[in-house]
Design a protein around this motif. Structure first.
Motif, short mmCIF file in Angstrom:
data_model
loop_
_atom_site.label_atom_id
_atom_site.label_comp_id
_atom_site.label_asym_id
_atom_site.label_seq_id
_atom_site.Cartn_x
_atom_site.Cartn_y
_atom_site.Cartn_z
N THR A 166 0.81 -1.23 0.00
CA THR A 166 0.00 0.00 0.00
C THR A 166 0.84 1.27 0.00
N GLY A 167 2.13 1.18 0.27
CA GLY A 167 2.95 2.38 0.40
C GLY A 167 3.47 2.89 -0.93
N LYS A 168 4.45 3.78 -0.83
CA LYS A 168 4.99 4.40 -2.04
C LYS A 168 5.82 3.42 -2.88
N HIS A 169 6.09 2.23 -2.34
CA HIS A 169 6.84 1.23 -3.09
C HIS A 169 5.91 0.23 -3.79
N LYS A 170 4.62 0.51 -3.76
CA LYS A 170 3.65 -0.39 -4.37
C LYS A 170 3.91 -0.53 -5.87
N GLY A 171 3.92 -1.75 -6.34
CA GLY A 171 4.15 -2.01 -7.76
C GLY A 171 5.62 -2.06 -8.15
N HIS A 172 6.53 -1.74 -7.21
CA HIS A 172 7.97 -1.77 -7.53
C HIS A 172 8.48 -3.20 -7.49
N GLN A 173 9.58 -3.41 -8.15
CA GLN A 173 10.22 -4.73 -8.12
C GLN A 173 10.93 -4.91 -6.79
N ILE A 174 10.57 -5.97 -6.08
CA ILE A 174 11.15 -6.21 -4.75
C ILE A 174 11.69 -7.63 -4.69
N GLU A 175 12.51 -7.88 -3.66
CA GLU A 175 13.02 -9.21 -3.40
C GLU A 175 13.29 -9.35 -1.91
N LEU A 176 13.39 -10.61 -1.45
CA LEU A 176 13.64 -10.85 -0.04
C LEU A 176 15.02 -10.30 0.34
N LEU A 177 15.12 -9.91 1.63
CA LEU A 177 16.38 -9.33 2.10
C LEU A 177 17.54 -10.29 1.92
N ASP A 178 17.32 -11.60 2.18
CA ASP A 178 18.40 -12.57 2.05
C ASP A 178 18.88 -12.66 0.60
N GLU A 179 17.92 -12.63 -0.35
CA GLU A 179 18.30 -12.67 -1.76
C GLU A 179 19.09 -11.40 -2.14
N ALA A 180 18.59 -10.25 -1.66
CA ALA A 180 19.29 -8.99 -1.95
C ALA A 180 20.68 -8.99 -1.34
N LEU A 181 20.80 -9.60 -0.14
CA LEU A 181 22.10 -9.66 0.52
C LEU A 181 23.09 -10.48 -0.31
N LEU A 182 22.61 -11.63 -0.84
CA LEU A 182 23.50 -12.45 -1.65
C LEU A 182 23.98 -11.70 -2.89
N LYS A 183 23.05 -10.99 -3.55
CA LYS A 183 23.43 -10.20 -4.73
C LYS A 183 24.40 -9.08 -4.36
N LYS A 184 24.14 -8.46 -3.21
CA LYS A 184 25.02 -7.37 -2.77
C LYS A 184 26.42 -7.89 -2.48
N LYS A 185 26.50 -9.06 -1.84
CA LYS A 185 27.81 -9.63 -1.55
C LYS A 185 28.54 -9.99 -2.84
N LYS A 186 27.80 -10.53 -3.80
CA LYS A 186 28.42 -10.86 -5.09
C LYS A 186 28.95 -9.60 -5.77
N TRP A 187 28.15 -8.52 -5.69
CA TRP A 187 28.59 -7.24 -6.28
C TRP A 187 29.85 -6.73 -5.56
N LEU A 188 29.85 -6.84 -4.24
CA LEU A 188 31.00 -6.38 -3.47
C LEU A 188 32.25 -7.17 -3.83
N ARG A 189 32.08 -8.50 -4.04
CA ARG A 189 33.24 -9.30 -4.43
C ARG A 189 33.77 -8.87 -5.80
N ASN A 190 32.84 -8.59 -6.73
CA ASN A 190 33.27 -8.14 -8.07
C ASN A 190 33.99 -6.81 -7.99
N VAL A 191 33.42 -5.90 -7.19
CA VAL A 191 34.08 -4.59 -7.03
C VAL A 191 35.44 -4.76 -6.38
N SER A 192 35.52 -5.65 -5.38
CA SER A 192 36.81 -5.88 -4.72
C SER A 192 37.83 -6.43 -5.70
N ASP A 193 37.38 -7.35 -6.57
CA ASP A 193 38.29 -7.91 -7.58
C ASP A 193 38.78 -6.82 -8.52
N ASN A 194 37.85 -5.93 -8.93
CA ASN A 194 38.24 -4.83 -9.82
C ASN A 194 39.22 -3.88 -9.14
#
Length: 539
Positions: A166-194
């Motif tokens: 019902t809030g301002k995020h209604k209709g936005h693409q969302i995902e569970l926090l654990d899934e977002a955390l895994l993606k964030k960690k993967k991104w952090l690893r890629n950035v660290s490698d770069n």
């Protein structure tokens, strides 16, 4: 305490940070690859290598081995370590008689629970359990006061279920926090490698720059040795030349002294003869016997002008020191010295004469009969267009410069705009990028609305100087990759220097609009003055 020990084992003992590209020595101690390389580089001069931690010595520079398992150990250890909230001692809210570490925290109850109280805690969906935390408010939605369960991808925000419905995020693409955390960690690893690759690139560039400094130092030493040898030879040749010249002067002096001595001796004899003759004439002038006086043969000789006497012309035949052979010897020796300097790589820049290529002249560019001046013309000259002809008001030189140092002078006409510089022959002949400086194949000094600027690859830089002279100097050092512009005023003023790695032969290129440019051979006197003052010029 045990946790602290484990973390110490995961850190490099040199930089005290977590291992980056970890390697191990034969003694078993681990370090960052870059850190241990620096330590071993400092030990190269001593020729003795040792471990920075245990001081075990190695007879040769030790071979470094990768430790892939070190990364796994770090990750496993970090995953088993308690969060910072646990380390601070988050205790069960309901164990009031004795402190018991909390296993979870309930966002709805705003309480932390141990394993015992967690078993009897409500399993309802609104009771959201999280890792133990001292500040549970940060894990709740500021609007709905519900636990944060989802991550809004579009707004990059942690939200609750009500925000997604019902809030301002209604209709936005969302995902569970654990899934977002895994993606964030993967991104952090890629950035660290770069970042690691970039850091290694910086290390490589630093090593390359250090090697460049060493190479420059070695070249400077070799050049100093060559210069020292050259000047030793020059001094020897000059000393020999001085001896030869002085010997020639002494020879001429001796020869003239002998000639003068002979003439003096002759004059002395003649003087004595004249004295005797004068006395005889005086005596004869007192005689009264005409027969005796008239028959005197000596009187007859003087009377007919046949007397043999020294004249002023004899002085001129002796002459003076002959400077011509002396000058010839000096200049011939100097030429040999210059030739020897050239043979050792110390060449004198040449003053270049320029001829313009009429086949490249644009339709509004008039080239003089001497092919040394380009002028803007409202009436299009009768040029026969070729594939080399420019569409714009500019013209190339016939001359090519593919090596060495060159200097030329340019006279500009008062009024109008112009641009002069150098270009590769492969420059475009049509379109906007054919204009001097509007491409990466040409470099130019431009006068536009009585304001100097330099242009290359379509980048224009205004110069903070006002034009004060209509005569310019261009100095090219092809091997050094330097193209310099000067105002040939008094004193000579440096305007700008381009630095580039030239990869093709260069030709003079000029653009004229309501103006004219005349090229002629540069003055070696001005060139030497410029080169003598290069220390004062800020390139």
């Amino acid at each position: 305490m045990a946790s602290s020990d484990v973390r110490c084992k995961q850190n490099c003992s040199i930089c005290l940070s977590t291992y980056i590209d970890a390697v191990t020595l034969g003694c078993g101690h681990n370090f960052c690859r870059v850190c241990i390389h620096r330590v071993l580089d400092t030990q190269d001069e001593a020729g003795v290598y040792s471990c920075p931690e245990c001081r075990e010595e190695f007879p040769e520079r030790p071979v470094l081995e990768n430790i892939e398992k070190c990364y796994d150990a770090v990750e496993r250890d970090m995953s088993t370590q308690p969060d910072p909230e646990e380390i601070t001692g988050i205790l069960c809210t309901y164990c009031i008689h004795s402190p018991v570490p909390a296993a979870k925290s309930c966002l709805l109850c705003e309480a932390s629970l141990c394993d015992h109280h967690l078993r009897v805690h409500s399993k309802a969906a609104e009771h959201v359990l999280t890792e133990p935390s001292a500040n549970l408010e940060v894990r709740k939605c500021d609007i709905h006061k519900r636990g944060l369960e989802y991550y809004c991808i579009e707004d990059a925000a942690c939200i609750c279920a009500s925000c997604s419905l019902t809030g301002k995020h209604k209709g936005h693409q969302i995902e569970l926090l654990d899934e977002a955390l895994l993606k964030k960690k993967k991104w952090l690893r890629n950035v660290s490698d770069n970042l690691l690759a970039k850091r290694e690139g910086n290390v490589s560039r630093i090593e390359a720059l250090c090697k460049h400094i060493t190479d420059v130092h070695e070249r400077a030493q070799a050049t100093n040795q060559s210069i020292s040898g050259l000047f030793i030879d020059i001094r020897r040749q000059v000393d020999d030349l001085e001896k030869v010249v002085c010997s020639e002067i002494s020879r001429q002096e001796e020869q003239m002294s002998l000639s003068v001595s002979d003439l003096i001796q002759h004059l002395e004899i003649e003087k004595d003869d004249l004295h005797r003759t004068i006395v005889s004439f005086q005596q004869m002038s007192l005689m009264r016997d005409p027969i005796v006086v008239l028959r005197n043969q000596e009187l007859y000789r003087y009377n007919t002008g046949k007397i043999d006497t020294c004249t002023e012309d004899d002085m001129h035949t002796i002459g003076d020191l002959d400077i011509l052979p002396i000058s010839y010897m000096i200049h011939r020796a100097m030429r040999r010295i210059i030739e020897e300097a050239n043979s050792r790589g110390f060449r004198e820049p040449t003053a270049s004469g320029i001829l313009l290529d009429i086949n490249t002249a644009g339709k509004n560019v008039a080239v003089s009969d001497t092919f040394q001046m380009a002028s803007w013309s409202e009436v299009s000259p009768n040029h026969q267009a070729t594939s080399k002809t420019f569409q714009s008001c500019q013209v190339l030189s016939i001359n090519y410069f593919s090596s060495g140092e060159h200097f030329l002078e340019v006279d500009s006409k008062a009024g109008g705009d112009w641009c002069v510089g150098m270009s590769y022959d492969t420059i475009d002949r049509k379109g906007e990028r054919c204009i001097i400086g509007h491409n990466d194949k040409s470099w130019g000094l431009r006068l536009w609305s009585n304001q100097y600027s330099v242009v290359h690859d379509s980048r224009v830089v205004l110069l903070p100087v006002q034009p004060s002279c209509k005569k310019l100097g261009l100095y090219l050092d092809y091997e050094a990759g330097r193209l310099s512009f000067y105002e040939l005023s008094d004193p000579i003023r440096h305007l700008h220097t381009f630095s580039a790695k030239f990869t093709e032969p260069l030709r003079i290129l000029c653009w004229v609009m309501g103006s004219s440019l005349k090229f002629h051979r540069g003055s070696l006197v001005l060139l030497r003055k410029i080169l003598d003052n290069t220390k004062e010029v800020q390139f």
